[in-house]
Design a protein around this motif. Structure first.
Motif, PDB file in Angstrom:
ATOM      1  N   LYS A  82       0.786  -1.096   0.003  1.00  0.00           N
ATOM      2  CA  LYS A  82      -0.095   0.095  -0.011  1.00  0.00           C
ATOM      3  C   LYS A  82       0.904   1.259  -0.134  1.00  0.00           C
ATOM      4  O   LYS A  82       0.580   2.016  -0.891  1.00  0.00           O
ATOM      5  CB  LYS A  82      -0.873  -0.023   1.075  1.00  0.00           C
ATOM      6  CG  LYS A  82      -1.923   1.268   1.004  1.00  0.00           C
ATOM      7  CD  LYS A  82      -2.738   1.005   2.381  1.00  0.00           C
ATOM      8  CE  LYS A  82      -3.583   2.322   2.687  1.00  0.00           C
ATOM      9  NZ  LYS A  82      -3.182   3.409   3.176  1.00  0.00           N
ATOM     10  N   GLU A  86       0.950   4.111  -2.755  1.00  0.00           N
ATOM     11  CA  GLU A  86       0.721   5.642  -2.744  1.00  0.00           C
ATOM     12  C   GLU A  86       1.728   6.324  -3.066  1.00  0.00           C
ATOM     13  O   GLU A  86       1.365   7.603  -3.619  1.00  0.00           O
ATOM     14  CB  GLU A  86       0.242   5.620  -1.248  1.00  0.00           C
ATOM     15  CG  GLU A  86      -0.784   4.951  -0.681  1.00  0.00           C
ATOM     16  CD  GLU A  86      -1.172   5.130   0.821  1.00  0.00           C
ATOM     17  OE1 GLU A  86      -2.395   5.217   1.264  1.00  0.00           O
ATOM     18  OE2 GLU A  86      -0.167   4.927   1.550  1.00  0.00           O
ATOM     19  N   VAL A  91      -4.607   5.643  -5.143  1.00  0.00           N
ATOM     20  CA  VAL A  91      -5.284   6.039  -4.354  1.00  0.00           C
ATOM     21  C   VAL A  91      -6.140   4.901  -3.619  1.00  0.00           C
ATOM     22  O   VAL A  91      -6.853   3.827  -4.461  1.00  0.00           O
ATOM     23  CB  VAL A  91      -6.395   7.147  -4.614  1.00  0.00           C
ATOM     24  CG1 VAL A  91      -7.562   7.340  -3.744  1.00  0.00           C
ATOM     25  CG2 VAL A  91      -5.626   8.279  -5.112  1.00  0.00           C
ATOM     26  N   PHE A  92      -6.297   4.909  -2.238  1.00  0.00           N
ATOM     27  CA  PHE A  92      -7.061   3.791  -1.610  1.00  0.00           C
ATOM     28  C   PHE A  92      -8.502   4.240  -0.925  1.00  0.00           C
ATOM     29  O   PHE A  92      -8.404   5.435  -0.695  1.00  0.00           O
ATOM     30  CB  PHE A  92      -6.228   2.955  -0.694  1.00  0.00           C
ATOM     31  CG  PHE A  92      -5.233   2.261  -1.141  1.00  0.00           C
ATOM     32  CD1 PHE A  92      -5.070   1.144  -1.577  1.00  0.00           C
ATOM     33  CD2 PHE A  92      -3.924   2.934  -1.546  1.00  0.00           C
ATOM     34  CE1 PHE A  92      -4.065   0.130  -2.340  1.00  0.00           C
ATOM     35  CE2 PHE A  92      -2.700   2.306  -2.085  1.00  0.00           C
ATOM     36  CZ  PHE A  92      -2.938   0.722  -2.317  1.00  0.00           C
ATOM     37  N   LEU A 107      -8.446  -0.493  -3.869  1.00  0.00           N
ATOM     38  CA  LEU A 107      -7.459   0.191  -4.770  1.00  0.00           C
ATOM     39  C   LEU A 107      -8.182   0.518  -5.786  1.00  0.00           C
ATOM     40  O   LEU A 107      -8.747  -0.050  -6.499  1.00  0.00           O
ATOM     41  CB  LEU A 107      -6.470  -0.596  -5.166  1.00  0.00           C
ATOM     42  CG  LEU A 107      -5.401  -0.131  -6.203  1.00  0.00           C
ATOM     43  CD1 LEU A 107      -4.658   1.240  -5.697  1.00  0.00           C
ATOM     44  CD2 LEU A 107      -4.451  -1.296  -6.610  1.00  0.00           C
TER      45      LEU A 107
END
Length: 128
Positions: A82, A86, A91-92, A107
């Motif tokens: 992650k 990023e 973008v999560f 995601l």
């Protein structure tokens, strides 16, 4: 016999989705020269496929869904993956959460909506 799985993602913005796969995920690709414009076809790495029931459980554990297909991205360490994604602009949605089968987070795939990134707890079949 069957030699591979070819997955498809339908996108409202295919160029953004392709750029994300190329630049953020870093997936190598070949180009389909007969398409206009030329379309990349990405190598996604090893794969595996599970088959889930559309309904089951009972009481508070009951579930039901329509028939559908799903794509998920697997990783060894979701926190590290992650952070790496990023740093490349990914973008999560939300926080990493427990799914029972592993830890996961949505995601955002540009032009195509969320795709699950998860760290599996289950035995893995892709390298059999």
């Amino acid at each position: 016999m069957i030699k591979a799985i070819h997955g498809l993602i339908y996108s409202d913005d295919p160029e953004a989705t392709r750029a994300f796969m190329r630049d953020v995920l870093g997936w190598p690709f070949v180009v389909e020269p007969d398409s206009i414009p030329p379309w990349p076809i990405f190598r996604t790495g090893p794969s595996e496929m599970g088959v889930h029931p559309t309904s089951g459980g009972g009481g508070d554990e009951a579930y039901s869904t329509t028939r559908h297909h799903s794509i998920s991205l697997m990783c060894d360490d979701i926190v590290v993956t992650k952070a790496e994604l990023e740093a490349k602009g990914a973008v999560f949605d939300g926080e990493v959460r427990e799914f029972g089968f592993g830890l996961g987070i949505d995601l955002e795939l540009p032009g195509a909506g969320p795709i699950l990134l998860y760290q599996p707890k289950h035995p893995e079949a892709y390298d059999l």
